[in-house]
Design an enzyme around this catalytic site. Structure first.
Site, PDB file in Angstrom:
ATOM      1  N   SER A  57     -25.584  -2.924 -51.901  1.00 34.22           N
ATOM      2  CA  SER A  57     -24.206  -3.193 -51.509  1.00 34.22           C
ATOM      3  C   SER A  57     -23.550  -1.870 -51.118  1.00 34.22           C
ATOM      4  CB  SER A  57     -23.438  -3.853 -52.658  1.00 34.22           C
ATOM      5  OG  SER A  57     -23.340  -2.978 -53.764  1.00 34.22           O
ATOM      6  N   ASP A 108     -14.961  -8.245 -62.555  1.00 33.08           N
ATOM      7  CA  ASP A 108     -14.346  -9.537 -62.860  1.00 33.08           C
ATOM      8  C   ASP A 108     -15.419 -10.431 -63.465  1.00 33.08           C
ATOM      9  OD1 ASP A 108     -12.541 -11.687 -62.932  1.00 33.08           O
ATOM     10  OD2 ASP A 108     -13.258 -12.409 -60.990  1.00 33.08           O
ATOM     11  N   SER A 148     -12.474   0.657 -58.790  1.00 36.06           N
ATOM     12  CA  SER A 148     -12.156  -0.771 -58.851  1.00 36.06           C
ATOM     13  C   SER A 148     -12.286  -1.359 -57.457  1.00 36.06           C
ATOM     14  CB  SER A 148     -10.733  -0.987 -59.386  1.00 36.06           C
ATOM     15  OG  SER A 148     -10.402  -2.362 -59.393  1.00 36.06           O
ATOM     16  N   HIS A 180       0.022  12.364 -62.564  1.00 33.86           N
ATOM     17  CA  HIS A 180       0.808  13.405 -61.902  1.00 33.86           C
ATOM     18  C   HIS A 180       1.170  14.540 -62.847  1.00 33.86           C
ATOM     19  CE1 HIS A 180       2.610  15.025 -58.482  1.00 33.86           C
ATOM     20  NE2 HIS A 180       3.404  14.036 -58.089  1.00 33.86           N
ATOM     21  N   ASP A 183      -1.838  17.180 -58.643  1.00 38.33           N
ATOM     22  CA  ASP A 183      -0.805  17.140 -57.616  1.00 38.33           C
ATOM     23  C   ASP A 183      -1.317  16.382 -56.397  1.00 38.33           C
ATOM     24  OD1 ASP A 183      -2.087  19.164 -55.697  1.00 38.33           O
ATOM     25  OD2 ASP A 183      -1.924  20.320 -57.548  1.00 38.33           O
TER      26      ASP A 183
END
Length: 520
Positions: free
Chosen positions: A326, A383, A433, A490, A494
């Site tokens: 994949s 999932d 993800s 953050h 940066d």
């Protein structure tokens, strides 16, 4: 002390000899053996026979877990390392094995209850199969004479027979009732109550006792289809009764009555996976995020993947690992390659270790520390029937594309079956993800706790674009484009650093032949 022990031994020997005399006098009395005969000739206290087995710490700071199912019951014989039960924590489900060989005496928890780490959850008799009630039955109780006479009278009394005038119909009824009571119960398969966590969650949501369902899986294992079929058969009479009522009188139909009725709210308890996600995301949202998105041209990667899959489809060239690739292994490898250039994305923010170090100097400033990590342990959000799980591919930097694909396939199979181990979900340094296989172009993923960056992959789409070949800039061509959405902490990362790292990943994916020059 010596005389007290000796007198106790003499008294116990006297009881044994007196019992032997009774045995010789009358054959109806049992042999008066006693469980304490082992102490008749010495004064040492016997070792403790029943060992409580403590629920061991399964890592990741877990303090309790749910008993999913028991593989043993009281009175069952177990060997060392035999499976005792299956538990599910905030991370995954684990089988607990026995530390001793013996007989199970007591289960401290029922299936579905929460067991505490470090507390006993089962008692095992390590001396053997002998039970206390069996040993107690060997001791001859001293029955008073009056009770013996009453027992002899009841045993010699003739049994009461039914009257001769009983009708044939009554006899048939008695025989029918006797056959009904003596009919053996239906025996289920040995795995009738075993099921995957997804099936057990479904049974809890539908309020179904899984032991009442006849499973159609292997050895009687209950499947999802069995639960839906059972619920459909159970609720069929209730759903058919209202529809049989005539509506010609002008009364409201069931759908109209439901629409006209008041709003109903039904509270539903969270599953273990949802509880895990609730806690993790609550902690993660305390991290200040920022989002960076970009488009990536997959055209060259599509062509390379097609060529490699044609090679892998030939017999004997799959190397025993995977037969089809994949896009995800290529992306994971590209992310790992970018981490060598920008290791800050593979780090974690640590406040506790800095505080502990400063405590030694009596100067606790709670100054945060950025901990860099050498291995690239990339988590992959999946999932599954149980919900969102994030297993981790360890040390991606040392793996090639086939190795990443094989490990990805292994973790996916375990996740679907609900058999991920805690070590399969621990130690992640950055997460990927892939929401694009379901749908969605853009997303804003949430940074996982103890990580500083996450990559979200959108769906691939075909778009028209101008050619990049010199001299053909005005020609319109087909391009396969995917959106990459990055989120970072953050506090330590940066925007410029993340943009440069994302550019490295984009260039590798758009020119996948670059991976050949970085093979390890």
């Amino acid at each position: 002390m010596f005389w007290s022990h000796s007198s106790r031994a003499v008294r116990q020997q006297w009881r044994v000899y007196r019992g032997l005399g009774r045995r010789a006098a009358g054959p109806s009395l049992p042999l008066p053996l006693s469980p304490s005969m082992a102490r008749a000739f010495h004064a040492a206290r016997p070792l403790l026979a029943v060992k409580p087995v403590l629920l061991a710490d399964i890592g990741e700071g877990i303090v309790e877990c749910e008993i999913i199912q028991w593989f043993v019951e009281p009175g069952a014989r177990v060997e060392e390392f035999s499976p005792l039960c299956e538990v599910q924590s905030d991370k995954a489900s684990v089988e607990i094995t026995s530390r001793f060989a013996g007989v199970v005496q007591k289960l401290h928890y029922d299936a579905g209850e929460m067991a505490k780490v470090g507390k006993p959850f089962v008692d095992i008799d390590i001396q053997g199969d002998a039970k206390e009630e069996d040993l107690g039955a060997l001791v001859a109780p001293e029955t008073p004479p009056q009770q013996q006479e009453s027992k002899s009278k009841t045993t010699t009394q003739a049994p009461v027979r039914p009257p001769a005038e009983e009708t044939a119909a009554a006899q048939v009824a008695i025989l029918t009732e006797h056959e009904t009571q003596s009919a053996p119960p239906k025996v289920k398969g040995k795995h009738a109550s075993l099921a995957t966590p997804a099936v057990r969650h479904l049974s809890k949501e539908l309020n179904v006792d899984i032991s009442e369902i006849d499973g159609t899986g292997r050895d009687g294992r209950v499947l999802k289809e069995d639960i839906h079929k059972f619920v459909g058969g159970r609720d069929a009479p209730a759903t058919q009764a209202p529809s049989a009522a005539p509506s010609a009188t002008g009364a409201l139909t069931p759908s109209e009555a439901l629409a006209a009725g008041p709003q109903q709210e039904t509270p539903v308890a969270l599953t273990r996976t949802q509880e895990m996600m609730f806690k993790a995301m609550t902690r993660s949202l305390t991290i200040p995020h920022f989002l960076y998105a970009d488009e990536v041209d997959f055209t060259s990667l599509v062509e390379l993947r097609g060529r490699l899959n044609r090679v892998l489809s030939k017999a004997g060239l799959s190397d025993g690992q995977v037969s089809k690739l994949s896009y995800l292994p290529f992306i994971i490898k590209a992310v790992s390659m970018s981490l060598y250039k920008y290791p800050v994305l593979n780090a974690r923010v640590d406040v506790d270790s800095a505080s502990a170090a400063n405590n030694n100097n009596n100067n606790n400033t709670n100054k945060p520390t950025l901990v860099l990590r050498s291995q690239h342990n990339i988590g992959v959000a999946m999932d599954t029937p149980s919900g969102l799980l994030v297993p981790v591919i360890k040390n991606v930097g040392s793996l090639n594309i086939l190795g990443i694909a094989a490990e990805l396939a292994r973790l996916q199979a375990l996740a679907v079956a609900g058999r991920l181990a805690p070590q399969d979900m621990a130690g992640g340094t950055i997460t990927v993800s892939n929401i694009g296989n379901i749908g969605g172009t853009y997303l804003s993923p949430v940074v996982v706790e103890r990580e500083v960056a996450i990559l979200g992959i959108g769906r691939m789409r075909t778009v028209p674009a101008f050619s990049t070949v010199p001299g053909e800039e005005d020609r319109v061509v087909r391009r396969q484009v995917t959106n990459f959405s990055w989120c970072a902490d953050h506090r330590v990362v940066d925007g410029a650093t993340l943009a440069r790292a994302a550019e490295v990943v984009r260039s590798i994916v758009e020119e996948p032949d670059v991976m050949v020059m970085h093979l390890r």
